[in-house]
Design a protein around this motif. Structure first.
Motif, PDB file in Angstrom:
ATOM      1  N   ALA A 140      45.298  51.587  54.209  1.00  0.00           N
ATOM      2  CA  ALA A 140      46.885  51.322  54.835  1.00  0.00           C
ATOM      3  C   ALA A 140      47.018  50.536  55.773  1.00  0.00           C
ATOM      4  CB  ALA A 140      47.411  52.951  55.228  1.00  0.00           C
ATOM      5  N   ALA A 141      45.906  50.371  56.772  1.00  0.00           N
ATOM      6  CA  ALA A 141      45.645  49.319  57.602  1.00  0.00           C
ATOM      7  C   ALA A 141      45.353  47.903  57.280  1.00  0.00           C
ATOM      8  CB  ALA A 141      44.851  49.580  58.895  1.00  0.00           C
ATOM      9  N   GLU A 142      44.986  47.919  55.867  1.00  0.00           N
ATOM     10  CA  GLU A 142      44.504  46.546  55.126  1.00  0.00           C
ATOM     11  C   GLU A 142      43.197  46.099  55.871  1.00  0.00           C
ATOM     12  OE1 GLU A 142      47.791  43.718  55.266  1.00  0.00           O
ATOM     13  OE2 GLU A 142      49.137  45.253  54.058  1.00  0.00           O
ATOM     14  N   LEU A 143      42.386  47.006  56.013  1.00  0.00           N
ATOM     15  CA  LEU A 143      41.120  46.767  56.475  1.00  0.00           C
ATOM     16  C   LEU A 143      39.946  47.093  55.254  1.00  0.00           C
ATOM     17  CD1 LEU A 143      41.658  48.313  60.213  1.00  0.00           C
ATOM     18  CD2 LEU A 143      41.307  45.849  59.575  1.00  0.00           C
ATOM     19  N   LEU A 144      40.495  47.742  54.494  1.00  0.00           N
ATOM     20  CA  LEU A 144      39.481  48.355  53.227  1.00  0.00           C
ATOM     21  C   LEU A 144      40.076  47.999  52.104  1.00  0.00           C
ATOM     22  CD1 LEU A 144      36.432  49.547  53.369  1.00  0.00           C
ATOM     23  CD2 LEU A 144      37.454  51.721  53.397  1.00  0.00           C
ATOM     24  N   ARG A 145      39.440  47.745  51.042  1.00  0.00           N
ATOM     25  CA  ARG A 145      40.202  47.637  49.728  1.00  0.00           C
ATOM     26  C   ARG A 145      39.185  48.567  48.970  1.00  0.00           C
ATOM     27  NH1 ARG A 145      39.520  42.779  46.491  1.00  0.00           N
ATOM     28  NH2 ARG A 145      38.047  42.233  48.161  1.00  0.00           N
ATOM     29  N   ARG A 146      39.697  49.249  47.818  1.00  0.00           N
ATOM     30  CA  ARG A 146      39.051  49.956  46.914  1.00  0.00           C
ATOM     31  C   ARG A 146      38.952  49.133  45.725  1.00  0.00           C
ATOM     32  NH1 ARG A 146      41.532  54.618  49.455  1.00  0.00           N
ATOM     33  NH2 ARG A 146      40.116  56.168  49.871  1.00  0.00           N
ATOM     34  N   THR A 147      37.948  48.938  44.994  1.00  0.00           N
ATOM     35  CA  THR A 147      38.019  48.220  43.800  1.00  0.00           C
ATOM     36  C   THR A 147      37.057  48.847  42.715  1.00  0.00           C
ATOM     37  OG1 THR A 147      35.814  47.045  44.504  1.00  0.00           O
ATOM     38  CG2 THR A 147      37.982  45.805  44.708  1.00  0.00           C
ATOM     39  N   ALA A 148      37.605  48.602  41.604  1.00  0.00           N
ATOM     40  CA  ALA A 148      36.956  49.366  40.301  1.00  0.00           C
ATOM     41  C   ALA A 148      36.013  48.808  39.822  1.00  0.00           C
ATOM     42  CB  ALA A 148      37.963  49.794  39.213  1.00  0.00           C
ATOM     43  N   ASP A 149      34.769  49.571  39.652  1.00  0.00           N
ATOM     44  CA  ASP A 149      33.450  49.060  38.976  1.00  0.00           C
ATOM     45  C   ASP A 149      33.759  48.369  37.617  1.00  0.00           C
ATOM     46  OD1 ASP A 149      31.050  48.665  37.579  1.00  0.00           O
ATOM     47  OD2 ASP A 149      30.248  49.561  39.215  1.00  0.00           O
ATOM     48  N   GLU A 150      33.439  47.036  37.452  1.00  0.00           N
ATOM     49  CA  GLU A 150      33.829  46.544  36.013  1.00  0.00           C
ATOM     50  C   GLU A 150      33.159  47.157  34.953  1.00  0.00           C
ATOM     51  OE1 GLU A 150      32.791  42.569  36.380  1.00  0.00           O
ATOM     52  OE2 GLU A 150      34.033  42.083  38.141  1.00  0.00           O
ATOM     53  N   ARG A 151      31.759  47.620  35.230  1.00  0.00           N
ATOM     54  CA  ARG A 151      31.217  48.525  34.036  1.00  0.00           C
ATOM     55  C   ARG A 151      31.534  49.923  34.031  1.00  0.00           C
ATOM     56  NH1 ARG A 151      25.771  46.723  36.695  1.00  0.00           N
ATOM     57  NH2 ARG A 151      27.212  47.128  38.338  1.00  0.00           N
ATOM     58  N   ASP A 152      31.944  50.461  35.034  1.00  0.00           N
ATOM     59  CA  ASP A 152      32.368  52.151  34.912  1.00  0.00           C
ATOM     60  C   ASP A 152      33.424  52.228  35.918  1.00  0.00           C
ATOM     61  OD1 ASP A 152      32.628  54.598  35.074  1.00  0.00           O
ATOM     62  OD2 ASP A 152      30.508  55.262  35.779  1.00  0.00           O
ATOM     63  N   ARG A 153      34.849  52.310  35.094  1.00  0.00           N
ATOM     64  CA  ARG A 153      36.058  52.154  35.820  1.00  0.00           C
ATOM     65  C   ARG A 153      36.326  53.506  36.669  1.00  0.00           C
ATOM     66  NH1 ARG A 153      38.198  47.747  36.157  1.00  0.00           N
ATOM     67  NH2 ARG A 153      40.190  48.307  35.852  1.00  0.00           N
ATOM     68  N   ARG A 154      35.368  54.443  36.428  1.00  0.00           N
ATOM     69  CA  ARG A 154      35.503  55.809  37.345  1.00  0.00           C
ATOM     70  C   ARG A 154      34.992  55.550  38.569  1.00  0.00           C
ATOM     71  NH1 ARG A 154      32.454  59.548  33.679  1.00  0.00           N
ATOM     72  NH2 ARG A 154      31.259  57.488  33.458  1.00  0.00           N
ATOM     73  N   GLU A 155      33.992  54.567  38.788  1.00  0.00           N
ATOM     74  CA  GLU A 155      33.244  54.041  39.998  1.00  0.00           C
ATOM     75  C   GLU A 155      34.137  53.343  40.960  1.00  0.00           C
ATOM     76  OE1 GLU A 155      30.610  54.910  42.463  1.00  0.00           O
ATOM     77  OE2 GLU A 155      29.686  55.096  40.466  1.00  0.00           O
ATOM     78  N   VAL A 156      34.377  53.603  42.256  1.00  0.00           N
ATOM     79  CA  VAL A 156      35.340  52.766  43.143  1.00  0.00           C
ATOM     80  C   VAL A 156      34.258  52.174  44.217  1.00  0.00           C
ATOM     81  CG1 VAL A 156      37.118  52.908  44.760  1.00  0.00           C
ATOM     82  CG2 VAL A 156      37.219  54.187  42.470  1.00  0.00           C
ATOM     83  N   TRP A 157      34.442  50.908  44.170  1.00  0.00           N
ATOM     84  CA  TRP A 157      33.645  50.379  45.597  1.00  0.00           C
ATOM     85  C   TRP A 157      34.686  50.090  46.581  1.00  0.00           C
ATOM     86  CZ3 TRP A 157      28.574  50.538  45.386  1.00  0.00           C
ATOM     87  CH2 TRP A 157      27.893  50.675  44.142  1.00  0.00           C
ATOM     88  N   SER A 184      29.229  46.065  50.082  1.00  0.00           N
ATOM     89  CA  SER A 184      30.036  47.129  49.378  1.00  0.00           C
ATOM     90  C   SER A 184      29.448  48.192  49.125  1.00  0.00           C
ATOM     91  CB  SER A 184      30.618  46.683  48.071  1.00  0.00           C
ATOM     92  OG  SER A 184      29.662  46.456  47.082  1.00  0.00           O
ATOM     93  N   VAL A 185      30.111  49.621  49.303  1.00  0.00           N
ATOM     94  CA  VAL A 185      29.756  50.815  48.893  1.00  0.00           C
ATOM     95  C   VAL A 185      30.509  51.673  48.379  1.00  0.00           C
ATOM     96  CG1 VAL A 185      30.599  51.712  51.395  1.00  0.00           C
ATOM     97  CG2 VAL A 185      28.578  52.447  50.595  1.00  0.00           C
ATOM     98  N   ASN A 186      30.259  52.635  47.551  1.00  0.00           N
ATOM     99  CA  ASN A 186      30.959  53.710  46.951  1.00  0.00           C
ATOM    100  C   ASN A 186      31.333  54.761  48.061  1.00  0.00           C
ATOM    101  OD1 ASN A 186      28.884  55.740  46.843  1.00  0.00           O
ATOM    102  ND2 ASN A 186      28.511  55.053  44.562  1.00  0.00           N
ATOM    103  N   LEU A 187      32.437  55.666  47.727  1.00  0.00           N
ATOM    104  CA  LEU A 187      32.466  56.709  48.460  1.00  0.00           C
ATOM    105  C   LEU A 187      31.531  57.891  48.846  1.00  0.00           C
ATOM    106  CD1 LEU A 187      34.945  57.743  50.091  1.00  0.00           C
ATOM    107  CD2 LEU A 187      35.593  59.128  48.176  1.00  0.00           C
TER     108      LEU A 187
END
Length: 163
Positions: free
Chosen positions: A84-101, A58-61
């Motif tokens: 959109a092609a369902e190949l990648l998913r963005r997930t919010a960091d549990e500790r910092d909701r501003r961080e997206v993985w 996993s990696v952030n932007l």
């Protein structure tokens, strides 16, 4: 008339010739592997994104943009298309909701696995046209090159599995 001494250290011409040969082999490898990727429905840039995320888990932007040597906005647009092609998913960091993985989806995993099998089959087809001694020399040389480049080769890794 005496020959002028070379301004280059001994072996320079040999090293230049070797570098040119490795470059040509690298180009051949890219051509063979790109042909296997061509009908994936995913652009080369999108495949690079998937490969970076795959290696990292996993990696952030920001990390992705650095790995791709591009602006975060460009990386984000690539991710939008992959999501959109369902190949990648963005997930919010549990500790910092501003961080997206960014993580691969199962569909992406199947795509990458299939492409890997196709690339390896294409490479194997070329290697079958080599003599056994040439194949052994190639594998020894590639192992040495990878180690010199700082790529660790484990005893249970791909290079160790070839006989």
């Amino acid at each position: 008339m005496r020959a002028r001494p070379s301004p280059h250290p001994p072996g320079h011409d040999d090293m230049a010739a070797a570098a040119a040969l490795v470059d040509a082999a690298g180009q051949a490898l890219v051509l063979v592997t790109n042909a296997a990727n061509d009908d994936s429905g995913v652009s080369a840039a999108q495949l690079r994104v998937l490969a970076v995320v795959d290696r990292a888990g996993s990696v952030n932007l920001t990390q992705l943009a650095v790995a791709l040597h591009t602006a975060p906005s460009s990386a984000s647009r690539l991710c939008d298309r992959l999501e959109a092609a369902e190949l990648l998913r963005r997930t919010a960091d549990e500790r910092d909701r501003r961080e997206v993985w960014l993580v691969l989806t199962p569909t992406a995993r199947r795509l990458l696995d299939g492409l890997s099998r196709r690339r390896q089959a294409s490479i194997a087809a070329v290697m079958r046209r080599m003599t056994p001694d040439d194949r052994a020399a190639l594998l020894q040389g590639l192992s040495s090159f990878a180690r010199a480049a700082g790529i660790p080769l484990t005893e249970d890794g791909p290079a160790a599995q070839v006989s």
